[in-house]
Scaffold this active site. Structure first.
Site, PDB file in Angstrom:
ATOM      1  N   ASP A   1       0.859  -1.183   0.000  1.00 14.57           N
ATOM      2  CA  ASP A   1       0.000   0.000   0.000  1.00 14.57           C
ATOM      3  C   ASP A   1       0.897   1.236   0.000  1.00 14.57           C
ATOM      4  OD1 ASP A   1      -1.706   2.102   0.424  1.00 14.57           O
ATOM      5  OD2 ASP A   1      -2.849   1.112   2.010  1.00 14.57           O
TER       6      ASP A   1
ATOM      7  N   TYR B   1      -6.208  15.926  -7.729  1.00 17.70           N
ATOM      8  CA  TYR B   1      -5.642  15.125  -8.817  1.00 17.70           C
ATOM      9  C   TYR B   1      -4.861  16.017  -9.796  1.00 17.70           C
ATOM     10  CZ  TYR B   1      -5.472  11.550 -12.545  1.00 17.70           C
ATOM     11  OH  TYR B   1      -5.060  10.643 -13.500  1.00 17.70           O
TER      12      TYR B   1
ATOM     13  N   LYS C   1      -0.865  15.555 -10.460  1.00 15.10           N
ATOM     14  CA  LYS C   1      -0.274  15.225 -11.761  1.00 15.10           C
ATOM     15  C   LYS C   1       0.668  16.334 -12.240  1.00 15.10           C
ATOM     16  CE  LYS C   1      -1.865  11.142 -12.162  1.00 15.10           C
ATOM     17  NZ  LYS C   1      -0.933   9.996 -12.142  1.00 15.10           N
TER      18      LYS C   1
ATOM     19  N   THR D   1     -10.578   2.522 -18.124  1.00 13.78           N
ATOM     20  CA  THR D   1     -10.069   1.679 -17.031  1.00 13.78           C
ATOM     21  C   THR D   1     -11.040   1.832 -15.854  1.00 13.78           C
ATOM     22  OG1 THR D   1      -8.822   3.454 -15.985  1.00 13.78           O
ATOM     23  CG2 THR D   1      -7.649   2.174 -17.665  1.00 13.78           C
TER      24      THR D   1
HETATM   25  P1  NAP Z   1      -6.801   2.224 -12.200  1.00 15.70           P
HETATM   26  O1  NAP Z   1      -7.423   1.256 -13.113  1.00 15.70           O
HETATM   27  O2  NAP Z   1      -7.625   2.822 -11.110  1.00 15.70           O
HETATM   28  O3  NAP Z   1      -5.495   1.546 -11.566  1.00 15.70           O
HETATM   29  C1  NAP Z   1      -4.801   2.186 -10.534  1.00 15.70           C
HETATM   30  C2  NAP Z   1      -3.722   1.272 -10.032  1.00 15.70           C
HETATM   31  O4  NAP Z   1      -3.062   1.906  -8.920  1.00 15.70           O
HETATM   32  C3  NAP Z   1      -4.251  -0.065  -9.548  1.00 15.70           C
HETATM   33  O5  NAP Z   1      -3.361  -1.099  -9.913  1.00 15.70           O
HETATM   34  C4  NAP Z   1      -4.248   0.108  -8.037  1.00 15.70           C
HETATM   35  O6  NAP Z   1      -4.069  -1.156  -7.425  1.00 15.70           O
HETATM   36  C5  NAP Z   1      -3.031   1.008  -7.822  1.00 15.70           C
HETATM   37  N1  NAP Z   1      -3.118   1.726  -6.563  1.00 15.70           N
HETATM   38  C6  NAP Z   1      -4.015   2.676  -6.213  1.00 15.70           C
HETATM   39  N2  NAP Z   1      -3.804   3.056  -4.950  1.00 15.70           N
HETATM   40  C7  NAP Z   1      -2.743   2.339  -4.493  1.00 15.70           C
HETATM   41  C8  NAP Z   1      -2.056   2.278  -3.256  1.00 15.70           C
HETATM   42  N3  NAP Z   1      -2.413   3.016  -2.189  1.00 15.70           N
HETATM   43  N4  NAP Z   1      -1.016   1.430  -3.129  1.00 15.70           N
HETATM   44  C9  NAP Z   1      -0.643   0.649  -4.160  1.00 15.70           C
HETATM   45  N5  NAP Z   1      -1.249   0.663  -5.374  1.00 15.70           N
HETATM   46  C10 NAP Z   1      -2.293   1.502  -5.518  1.00 15.70           C
HETATM   47  O7  NAP Z   1      -6.209   3.452 -12.990  1.00 15.70           O
HETATM   48  P2  NAP Z   1      -5.599   3.592 -14.475  1.00 15.70           P
HETATM   49  O8  NAP Z   1      -6.593   4.316 -15.281  1.00 15.70           O
HETATM   50  O9  NAP Z   1      -5.043   2.315 -14.935  1.00 15.70           O
HETATM   51  O10 NAP Z   1      -4.438   4.633 -14.148  1.00 15.70           O
HETATM   52  C11 NAP Z   1      -3.062   4.307 -14.225  1.00 15.70           C
HETATM   53  C12 NAP Z   1      -2.287   5.600 -14.293  1.00 15.70           C
HETATM   54  O11 NAP Z   1      -2.669   6.328 -15.459  1.00 15.70           O
HETATM   55  C13 NAP Z   1      -2.552   6.525 -13.111  1.00 15.70           C
HETATM   56  O12 NAP Z   1      -1.357   7.194 -12.781  1.00 15.70           O
HETATM   57  C14 NAP Z   1      -3.545   7.521 -13.667  1.00 15.70           C
HETATM   58  O13 NAP Z   1      -3.526   8.751 -12.984  1.00 15.70           O
HETATM   59  C15 NAP Z   1      -3.046   7.640 -15.090  1.00 15.70           C
HETATM   60  N6  NAP Z   1      -4.021   8.152 -16.035  1.00 15.70           N
HETATM   61  C16 NAP Z   1      -5.124   7.423 -16.362  1.00 15.70           C
HETATM   62  C17 NAP Z   1      -6.013   7.943 -17.313  1.00 15.70           C
HETATM   63  C18 NAP Z   1      -7.233   7.191 -17.769  1.00 15.70           C
HETATM   64  O14 NAP Z   1      -7.999   7.727 -18.573  1.00 15.70           O
HETATM   65  N7  NAP Z   1      -7.484   5.982 -17.292  1.00 15.70           N
HETATM   66  C19 NAP Z   1      -5.782   9.197 -17.891  1.00 15.70           C
HETATM   67  C20 NAP Z   1      -4.650   9.902 -17.504  1.00 15.70           C
HETATM   68  C21 NAP Z   1      -3.762   9.372 -16.591  1.00 15.70           C
HETATM   69  P3  NAP Z   1      -4.823  -1.645  -6.095  1.00 15.70           P
HETATM   70  O15 NAP Z   1      -6.168  -1.010  -6.062  1.00 15.70           O
HETATM   71  O16 NAP Z   1      -4.819  -3.116  -6.263  1.00 15.70           O
HETATM   72  O17 NAP Z   1      -3.926  -1.168  -4.999  1.00 15.70           O
END
Ligand code: NAP
Length: 261
Positions: free
Chosen positions: A63, A158, A162, A193
Protein backbone atom coordinates in the site's frame (compact mmCIF):
# COMPACT_ATOMS: atom_id res chain seq x y z
CA UNK A 1 -3.17 -19.30 -26.07
CA UNK A 2 -0.53 -16.58 -26.27
CA UNK A 3 2.51 -18.43 -24.92
CA UNK A 4 4.62 -15.27 -24.94
CA UNK A 5 3.01 -14.19 -21.68
CA UNK A 6 3.65 -17.54 -20.03
CA UNK A 7 7.35 -17.91 -20.80
CA UNK A 8 10.13 -15.59 -19.82
CA UNK A 9 11.76 -14.27 -22.98
CA UNK A 10 15.49 -14.30 -23.47
CA UNK A 11 15.22 -12.10 -26.54
CA UNK A 12 13.54 -8.75 -27.09
CA UNK A 13 14.49 -5.12 -26.52
CA UNK A 14 14.34 -5.54 -22.73
CA UNK A 15 15.83 -9.04 -22.44
CA UNK A 16 17.83 -9.44 -19.24
CA UNK A 17 16.45 -6.26 -17.71
CA UNK A 18 14.52 -5.94 -14.46
CA UNK A 19 11.59 -3.57 -13.99
CA UNK A 20 9.32 -2.49 -11.16
CA UNK A 21 5.85 -1.28 -12.14
CA UNK A 22 3.44 0.21 -9.60
CA UNK A 23 -0.32 0.09 -10.10
CA UNK A 24 0.10 -3.19 -11.97
CA UNK A 25 -3.00 -5.00 -10.67
CA UNK A 26 -5.19 -3.56 -13.43
CA UNK A 27 -5.62 -0.91 -16.12
CA UNK A 28 -2.65 0.97 -17.53
CA UNK A 29 -0.11 -0.35 -14.98
CA UNK A 30 -1.06 -3.97 -15.75
CA UNK A 31 -0.76 -3.30 -19.49
CA UNK A 32 2.69 -1.76 -18.93
CA UNK A 33 3.82 -4.76 -16.86
CA UNK A 34 2.63 -7.09 -19.66
CA UNK A 35 4.34 -5.02 -22.38
CA UNK A 36 7.67 -4.91 -20.54
CA UNK A 37 7.48 -8.66 -19.89
CA UNK A 38 6.66 -9.30 -23.55
CA UNK A 39 9.73 -7.26 -24.45
CA UNK A 40 11.84 -9.62 -22.34
CA UNK A 41 12.01 -7.93 -18.92
CA UNK A 42 11.46 -9.54 -15.54
CA UNK A 43 8.82 -7.43 -13.82
CA UNK A 44 7.96 -6.89 -10.16
CA UNK A 45 4.36 -5.67 -10.12
CA UNK A 46 3.21 -3.59 -7.14
CA UNK A 47 -0.33 -2.92 -5.94
CA UNK A 48 -2.52 -3.52 -2.89
CA UNK A 49 -4.57 -6.32 -4.45
CA UNK A 50 -1.78 -8.17 -6.31
CA UNK A 51 -2.40 -10.63 -9.15
CA UNK A 52 -1.40 -14.00 -10.57
CA UNK A 53 2.33 -14.46 -11.08
CA UNK A 54 3.69 -15.58 -14.45
CA UNK A 55 7.21 -16.61 -15.30
CA UNK A 56 8.07 -12.98 -16.04
CA UNK A 57 5.80 -11.07 -13.67
CA UNK A 58 5.93 -11.36 -9.89
CA UNK A 59 3.25 -9.54 -7.89
CA UNK A 60 4.05 -7.91 -4.54
CA UNK A 61 1.32 -6.37 -2.40
CA UNK A 62 2.16 -2.94 -1.06
CA UNK A 63 0.00 0.00 0.00
CA UNK A 64 1.77 3.09 -1.28
CA UNK A 65 -0.17 5.28 1.15
CA UNK A 66 1.00 3.30 4.19
CA UNK A 67 4.28 4.72 5.45
CA UNK A 68 5.03 1.65 7.62
CA UNK A 69 4.56 -0.80 4.72
CA UNK A 70 6.67 1.40 2.50
CA UNK A 71 9.45 1.42 5.10
CA UNK A 72 9.28 -2.36 5.62
CA UNK A 73 8.71 -3.58 2.07
CA UNK A 74 10.71 -1.13 -0.01
CA UNK A 75 14.22 -2.15 1.11
CA UNK A 76 13.38 -5.87 0.58
CA UNK A 77 11.97 -5.06 -2.81
CA UNK A 78 15.15 -3.45 -3.98
CA UNK A 79 17.42 -6.02 -2.35
CA UNK A 80 15.66 -9.03 -3.92
CA UNK A 81 16.55 -8.83 -7.59
CA UNK A 82 19.98 -7.28 -7.14
CA UNK A 83 19.43 -5.50 -10.45
CA UNK A 84 17.03 -2.81 -11.56
CA UNK A 85 16.85 -1.09 -14.95
CA UNK A 86 13.33 0.37 -15.13
CA UNK A 87 10.97 1.92 -12.58
CA UNK A 88 7.44 2.76 -13.74
CA UNK A 89 5.30 4.81 -11.37
CA UNK A 90 1.80 4.14 -12.73
CA UNK A 91 -0.25 3.80 -9.53
CA UNK A 92 -2.51 6.71 -8.69
CA UNK A 93 -5.84 7.58 -7.16
CA UNK A 94 -8.42 10.12 -8.17
CA UNK A 95 -10.91 10.43 -5.31
CA UNK A 96 -14.60 11.38 -5.59
CA UNK A 97 -15.32 15.02 -4.73
CA UNK A 98 -16.42 15.69 -1.16
CA UNK A 99 -19.53 17.64 -0.20
CA UNK A 100 -19.04 21.40 -0.62
CA UNK A 101 -18.03 23.08 2.65
CA UNK A 102 -16.40 19.98 4.15
CA UNK A 103 -12.98 21.53 4.53
CA UNK A 104 -11.59 18.71 6.66
CA UNK A 105 -12.74 16.09 4.13
CA UNK A 106 -11.24 18.02 1.24
CA UNK A 107 -7.91 18.38 3.06
CA UNK A 108 -7.89 14.61 3.71
CA UNK A 109 -8.55 14.05 0.01
CA UNK A 110 -5.72 16.40 -0.97
CA UNK A 111 -3.22 14.76 1.43
CA UNK A 112 -4.13 11.21 0.44
CA UNK A 113 -3.95 12.00 -3.30
CA UNK A 114 -0.56 13.66 -2.94
CA UNK A 115 0.68 10.75 -0.78
CA UNK A 116 -0.16 8.08 -3.40
CA UNK A 117 0.34 10.09 -6.61
CA UNK A 118 3.46 12.11 -5.75
CA UNK A 119 5.13 11.21 -2.43
CA UNK A 120 5.14 7.44 -3.12
CA UNK A 121 6.71 7.76 -6.61
CA UNK A 122 9.37 10.02 -5.10
CA UNK A 123 10.06 7.59 -2.24
CA UNK A 124 10.31 4.62 -4.62
CA UNK A 125 12.58 6.59 -6.91
CA UNK A 126 14.95 7.50 -4.07
CA UNK A 127 15.04 3.85 -2.98
CA UNK A 128 15.64 2.71 -6.57
CA UNK A 129 18.40 5.17 -7.47
CA UNK A 130 21.38 3.15 -6.14
CA UNK A 131 20.39 0.12 -8.26
CA UNK A 132 19.33 2.16 -11.31
CA UNK A 133 22.67 3.95 -11.20
CA UNK A 134 24.43 0.60 -11.59
CA UNK A 135 22.38 -0.22 -14.67
CA UNK A 136 23.81 0.78 -18.06
CA UNK A 137 20.29 1.77 -19.10
CA UNK A 138 18.40 3.08 -16.03
CA UNK A 139 15.02 4.53 -16.93
CA UNK A 140 12.25 5.98 -14.76
CA UNK A 141 8.79 6.49 -16.24
CA UNK A 142 6.12 8.45 -14.39
CA UNK A 143 2.52 8.19 -15.58
CA UNK A 144 1.11 11.71 -15.35
CA UNK A 145 -2.03 12.83 -17.22
CA UNK A 146 -3.35 15.52 -19.51
CA UNK A 147 -4.24 17.05 -16.11
CA UNK A 148 -0.56 17.89 -15.61
CA UNK A 149 -0.77 20.84 -18.01
CA UNK A 150 -4.51 21.65 -18.09
CA UNK A 151 -7.10 22.69 -15.52
CA UNK A 152 -10.06 20.32 -15.09
CA UNK A 153 -13.16 20.93 -12.97
CA UNK A 154 -13.98 19.32 -9.63
CA UNK A 155 -10.69 17.65 -8.77
CA UNK A 156 -7.98 20.05 -7.56
CA UNK A 157 -6.08 17.28 -5.69
CA UNK A 158 -5.64 15.13 -8.82
CA UNK A 159 -4.74 18.09 -11.06
CA UNK A 160 -2.26 19.27 -8.43
CA UNK A 161 -0.77 15.80 -8.05
CA UNK A 162 -0.27 15.22 -11.76
CA UNK A 163 1.25 18.70 -12.24
CA UNK A 164 3.61 17.93 -9.35
CA UNK A 165 4.58 14.57 -10.83
CA UNK A 166 5.40 16.26 -14.15
CA UNK A 167 7.56 18.76 -12.24
CA UNK A 168 9.20 15.94 -10.29
CA UNK A 169 10.00 14.22 -13.60
CA UNK A 170 11.86 17.30 -14.83
CA UNK A 171 13.65 17.85 -11.50
CA UNK A 172 14.82 14.24 -11.31
CA UNK A 173 15.89 14.22 -14.96
CA UNK A 174 18.33 16.98 -14.03
CA UNK A 175 19.53 15.39 -10.79
CA UNK A 176 19.87 11.83 -12.08
CA UNK A 177 21.41 12.52 -15.50
CA UNK A 178 24.95 12.43 -14.05
CA UNK A 179 24.21 8.84 -12.94
CA UNK A 180 23.05 7.90 -16.43
CA UNK A 181 19.41 7.53 -15.32
CA UNK A 182 16.80 8.88 -17.72
CA UNK A 183 13.49 10.20 -16.30
CA UNK A 184 10.47 10.77 -18.53
CA UNK A 185 6.71 10.80 -18.18
CA UNK A 186 3.68 9.72 -20.16
CA UNK A 187 0.54 11.85 -20.07
CA UNK A 188 -2.42 9.71 -21.15
CA UNK A 189 -5.69 11.18 -22.36
CA UNK A 190 -8.96 9.33 -21.80
CA UNK A 191 -8.35 5.61 -21.44
CA UNK A 192 -11.04 3.17 -20.42
CA UNK A 193 -10.07 1.68 -17.03
CA UNK A 194 -11.53 1.34 -13.52
CA UNK A 195 -10.44 4.94 -12.86
CA UNK A 196 -12.60 6.29 -15.68
CA UNK A 197 -15.47 3.79 -15.46
CA UNK A 198 -17.97 6.39 -14.19
CA UNK A 199 -17.38 8.85 -17.01
CA UNK A 200 -17.30 6.01 -19.55
CA UNK A 201 -20.60 4.62 -18.26
CA UNK A 202 -22.24 8.07 -18.52
CA UNK A 203 -23.04 8.30 -22.25
CA UNK A 204 -23.01 12.11 -22.27
CA UNK A 205 -19.61 12.34 -20.57
CA UNK A 206 -18.21 9.52 -22.68
CA UNK A 207 -19.31 11.22 -25.89
CA UNK A 208 -18.05 14.68 -24.78
CA UNK A 209 -14.57 13.24 -24.19
CA UNK A 210 -14.67 11.28 -27.43
CA UNK A 211 -15.76 14.27 -29.52
CA UNK A 212 -12.91 16.43 -28.22
CA UNK A 213 -10.39 13.70 -29.08
CA UNK A 214 -9.08 14.15 -32.65
CA UNK A 215 -8.98 10.39 -33.20
CA UNK A 216 -12.64 10.28 -32.02
CA UNK A 217 -12.26 7.41 -29.59
CA UNK A 218 -11.04 6.58 -26.11
CA UNK A 219 -7.58 5.06 -25.76
CA UNK A 220 -6.70 1.54 -24.67
CA UNK A 221 -4.24 0.66 -21.87
CA UNK A 222 -2.00 -1.20 -24.33
CA UNK A 223 -1.59 2.01 -26.37
CA UNK A 224 -0.08 3.68 -23.30
CA UNK A 225 1.99 0.56 -22.58
CA UNK A 226 3.58 0.70 -26.05
CA UNK A 227 4.94 4.16 -25.25
CA UNK A 228 6.18 2.95 -21.85
CA UNK A 229 8.05 0.15 -23.65
CA UNK A 230 9.65 2.78 -25.90
CA UNK A 231 10.73 4.89 -22.90
CA UNK A 232 12.02 1.82 -21.05
CA UNK A 233 14.12 0.67 -23.99
CA UNK A 234 17.20 1.94 -25.80
CA UNK A 235 14.92 3.27 -28.56
CA UNK A 236 14.63 6.39 -26.38
CA UNK A 237 18.26 6.42 -25.19
CA UNK A 238 18.74 10.15 -25.96
CA UNK A 239 15.52 11.29 -24.24
CA UNK A 240 15.22 12.56 -20.70
CA UNK A 241 13.01 15.07 -18.88
CA UNK A 242 10.23 14.76 -21.47
CA UNK A 243 6.49 14.28 -21.08
CA UNK A 244 4.99 12.31 -23.95
CA UNK A 245 1.32 13.13 -24.39
CA UNK A 246 -0.63 10.08 -25.57
CA UNK A 247 -4.15 11.38 -25.87
CA UNK A 248 -5.42 10.83 -29.43
CA UNK A 249 -5.01 14.57 -30.02
CA UNK A 250 -7.18 15.71 -27.07
CA UNK A 251 -4.88 18.48 -25.83
CA UNK A 252 -4.05 20.08 -29.17
CA UNK A 253 -7.64 20.22 -30.34
CA UNK A 254 -8.80 23.84 -30.26
CA UNK A 255 -12.44 23.26 -31.14
CA UNK A 256 -14.64 20.37 -30.10
CA UNK A 257 -16.77 18.87 -32.85
CA UNK A 258 -20.23 20.00 -31.67
CA UNK A 259 -22.13 18.67 -34.67
CA UNK A 260 -21.47 15.08 -33.72
CA UNK A 261 -23.24 14.83 -30.33
P1 NAP B 1 -6.80 2.22 -12.20
O1 NAP B 1 -7.42 1.26 -13.11
O2 NAP B 1 -7.62 2.82 -11.11
O3 NAP B 1 -5.49 1.55 -11.57
C1 NAP B 1 -4.80 2.19 -10.53
C2 NAP B 1 -3.72 1.27 -10.03
O4 NAP B 1 -3.06 1.91 -8.92
C3 NAP B 1 -4.25 -0.06 -9.55
O5 NAP B 1 -3.36 -1.10 -9.91
C4 NAP B 1 -4.25 0.11 -8.04
O6 NAP B 1 -4.07 -1.16 -7.43
C5 NAP B 1 -3.03 1.01 -7.82
N1 NAP B 1 -3.12 1.73 -6.56
C6 NAP B 1 -4.02 2.68 -6.21
N2 NAP B 1 -3.80 3.06 -4.95
C7 NAP B 1 -2.74 2.34 -4.49
C8 NAP B 1 -2.06 2.28 -3.26
N3 NAP B 1 -2.41 3.02 -2.19
N4 NAP B 1 -1.02 1.43 -3.13
C9 NAP B 1 -0.64 0.65 -4.16
N5 NAP B 1 -1.25 0.66 -5.37
C10 NAP B 1 -2.29 1.50 -5.52
O7 NAP B 1 -6.21 3.45 -12.99
P2 NAP B 1 -5.60 3.59 -14.47
O8 NAP B 1 -6.59 4.32 -15.28
O9 NAP B 1 -5.04 2.32 -14.94
O10 NAP B 1 -4.44 4.63 -14.15
C11 NAP B 1 -3.06 4.31 -14.23
C12 NAP B 1 -2.29 5.60 -14.29
O11 NAP B 1 -2.67 6.33 -15.46
C13 NAP B 1 -2.55 6.53 -13.11
O12 NAP B 1 -1.36 7.19 -12.78
C14 NAP B 1 -3.55 7.52 -13.67
O13 NAP B 1 -3.53 8.75 -12.98
C15 NAP B 1 -3.05 7.64 -15.09
N6 NAP B 1 -4.02 8.15 -16.03
C16 NAP B 1 -5.12 7.42 -16.36
C17 NAP B 1 -6.01 7.94 -17.31
C18 NAP B 1 -7.23 7.19 -17.77
O14 NAP B 1 -8.00 7.73 -18.57
N7 NAP B 1 -7.48 5.98 -17.29
C19 NAP B 1 -5.78 9.20 -17.89
C20 NAP B 1 -4.65 9.90 -17.50
C21 NAP B 1 -3.76 9.37 -16.59
P3 NAP B 1 -4.82 -1.65 -6.10
O15 NAP B 1 -6.17 -1.01 -6.06
O16 NAP B 1 -4.82 -3.12 -6.26
O17 NAP B 1 -3.93 -1.17 -5.00
Amino acid sequence: MDTRKKMHLTKGPLAGRHAIVTGASRGIGAAIADALAEAGARVTALSRSGGSDTQSIRHVQLDLSDGNSMQNVTPKLFALGGRLDVLVNAAAISLPAVVAGDLEGEMRRMRRTLEVDVVAPYALTLAAVPLLAESPCGSIINVTSINSARGFPGNPPYVTAKSALAGLTRALAVDLAPMGIRVNSIAPGYVRTAMTENSYADLKLRSQRQRHTLLERWGRPDEIADVAMFLASDLSSYMTGQELVVDGGWTINGLTNLSNS
